[in-house]
Write an enzyme that holds these catalytic residues in place. Structure first.
Site, PDB file in Angstrom:
ATOM      1  N   HIS A  61       3.094   1.255  -7.781  1.00 25.36           N
ATOM      2  CA  HIS A  61       2.962   1.488  -6.268  1.00 25.36           C
ATOM      3  C   HIS A  61       4.471   0.963  -5.773  1.00 25.36           C
ATOM      4  O   HIS A  61       5.268   0.929  -4.848  1.00 25.36           O
ATOM      5  CB  HIS A  61       1.895   0.514  -6.013  1.00 25.36           C
ATOM      6  CG  HIS A  61       1.896   0.473  -4.715  1.00 25.36           C
ATOM      7  ND1 HIS A  61       0.557   0.833  -3.924  1.00 25.36           N
ATOM      8  CD2 HIS A  61       2.477  -1.097  -4.189  1.00 25.36           C
ATOM      9  CE1 HIS A  61       0.587  -0.201  -2.994  1.00 25.36           C
ATOM     10  NE2 HIS A  61       1.992  -0.943  -3.439  1.00 25.36           N
ATOM     11  N   GLU A  62       4.844  -0.330  -6.032  1.00 28.67           N
ATOM     12  CA  GLU A  62       6.472  -0.424  -5.502  1.00 28.67           C
ATOM     13  C   GLU A  62       7.399   0.329  -5.917  1.00 28.67           C
ATOM     14  O   GLU A  62       8.180  -0.253  -4.709  1.00 28.67           O
ATOM     15  CB  GLU A  62       6.459  -2.350  -6.803  1.00 28.67           C
ATOM     16  CG  GLU A  62       5.619  -3.298  -6.448  1.00 28.67           C
ATOM     17  CD  GLU A  62       4.973  -3.638  -5.174  1.00 28.67           C
ATOM     18  OE1 GLU A  62       6.091  -3.701  -3.864  1.00 28.67           O
ATOM     19  OE2 GLU A  62       3.783  -3.699  -4.667  1.00 28.67           O
TER      20      GLU A  62
END
Length: 377
Positions: A25-26
């Site tokens: 996600h990051e």
């Protein structure tokens, strides 16, 4: 007999689910930022004090925080929660300021923010595409093969051969569509539209509530009409068809999430059914004990959840940022910093309150409050 995985298995399985999903996600944010020339000061998996890390040649600090319940990318110039230009930002040299998040156009910032949830959906689609190729696409028409005695389906007179066309006004194309709808409408009165031969008819049915218990002792409240399906048809799925099947299944899961959230908001479903990190950890251990297939499928579900939740228009979440960017695009100027500041404070308070609620629910599901009540009594 109730089976429970050990605490070490539960912790390990939870870390192996959350850690990689938070990372990708990051990484979505990070890669999108790099594409648009934004420098990243820090990339963290976990919150709180750093327990390990290193700094790369671009000056990005890659680190692990002691609380593994999330992560973040801190872009250059990101000096406040609303990512608004400030006096400190204006004081930066021009070349440094050009590499900051605030210096980018609204559509570039929106892409950087949306990239995180997008990658979560991509991960889930890849996993579901793999399942589709491995096991095929199970298709069963919404035709009544029979009804359970005394069930709602029997009470409204459904007969073998009837084809259900809609439930609650929602079109039904497969037997799975019917099952998904019924499962989350326990105790509700719904309209059943069906066709017998060439004759269409409508009935009202009260969905029965079936309390199921798995081998780990978990209880689930699910809806049941008592319709028995026919023989399922397993259709092989090619490499080219798999993405389409996976996208369709992802859409179905998101649709159920939206409807379930709506039921909680409107009071039709108890907030006690909301779970948090402790519940995810518990389920992670249980699914790992059930086998690799169950565990990998859980990873896909959690990835969809992360993508979906982060897109909710709540300040502090990615969706909150996107909401303000949409307003900025329409107004052609950013929302006033003080308005965003108060909105993000409110969003933080709401998220903290929700975390307390779901943790309270999780501890209750583990039997803590019942045991304390027994000790006090």
């Amino acid at each position: 007999m109730i089976e429970t995985p050990g605490i070490l298995v539960t912790i390990l399985s939870f870390v192996l689910v959350i850690g990689p999903l938070v990372f990708v996600h990051e990484m979505g944010h990070y890669v999108a930022g790099r594409i648009f020339g934004v420098k990243a000061d820090a990339f963290s998996i976990g919150f709180g004090r750093e327990i390990a890390g290193f700094t790369d040649r671009r000056g990005t600090r890659w680190k692990f925080g002691w609380l593994p319940l999330g992560g973040y990318v801190k872009f250059a110039g990101d000096m406040n929660p609303a990512s608004q230009p400030s006096a400190d930002w204006l004081a930066l040299p021009a070349d440094e300021r050009q590499q900051t998040f605030q210096a980018k156009t609204v559509w570039q910032r929106a892409i950087i923010v949306a990239a995180g949830p997008f990658v979560n959906f991509v991960v889930a689609i890849l996993i579901l595409a793999g399942f589709a190729m491995a096991y095929g696409d199970i298709r069963m028409p919404p035709v009544v093969g029979g009804t359970a005695p005394g069930s709602p389906a029997a009470q409204i007179g459904l007969q073998p051969g009837d084809r259900v066309t809609a439930l609650g006004g929602r079109g039904i194309e497969t037997f799975d569509d019917m099952m998904r709808y019924v499962r989350i409408h326990a105790g509700e009165t719904i309209r059943v539209d069906a066709v017998r031969g060439t004759q269409a008819f409508t009935r009202d049915a009260v969905v029965a509530t079936d309390v199921q218990r798995d081998r780990f002792g978990n209880e689930y409240r699910v809806g049941r009409l008592g319709i028995i399906g026919g023989k399922p048809i397993v259709v092989p799925v090619s490499l080219w068809e798999a993405p389409g099947v996976a996208v369709r299944r992802t859409g179905q899961i998101v649709s159920m999430m939206v409807e379930t959230l709506g039921q909680v908001i409107t009071g039709r479903r108890s907030v006690k059914e909301l779970g948090g990190p402790l519940s995810i950890a518990k389920v992670s251990g249980e699914q790992m004990a059930l086998g690799l297939d169950a565990y990998v499928f859980l990873i896909a579900l959690v990835s969809i959840n992360l993508g979906f939740i982060n897109l909710l228009p709540v300040p502090m979440l990615d969706g909150g940022h996107l909401f303000f960017y949409a307003i900025e695009a329409v107004r052609r100027r950013p929302v006033e910093p003080q308005v965003q500041e108060w909105a993000f404070r409110g969003g933080l308070a709401a998220i903290l309150a929700l975390m307390l609620l779901v943790t309270f629910n999780d501890l209750g599901n583990f039997g803590l409050w019942k045991n304390l009540a027994g000790l006090i009594g």
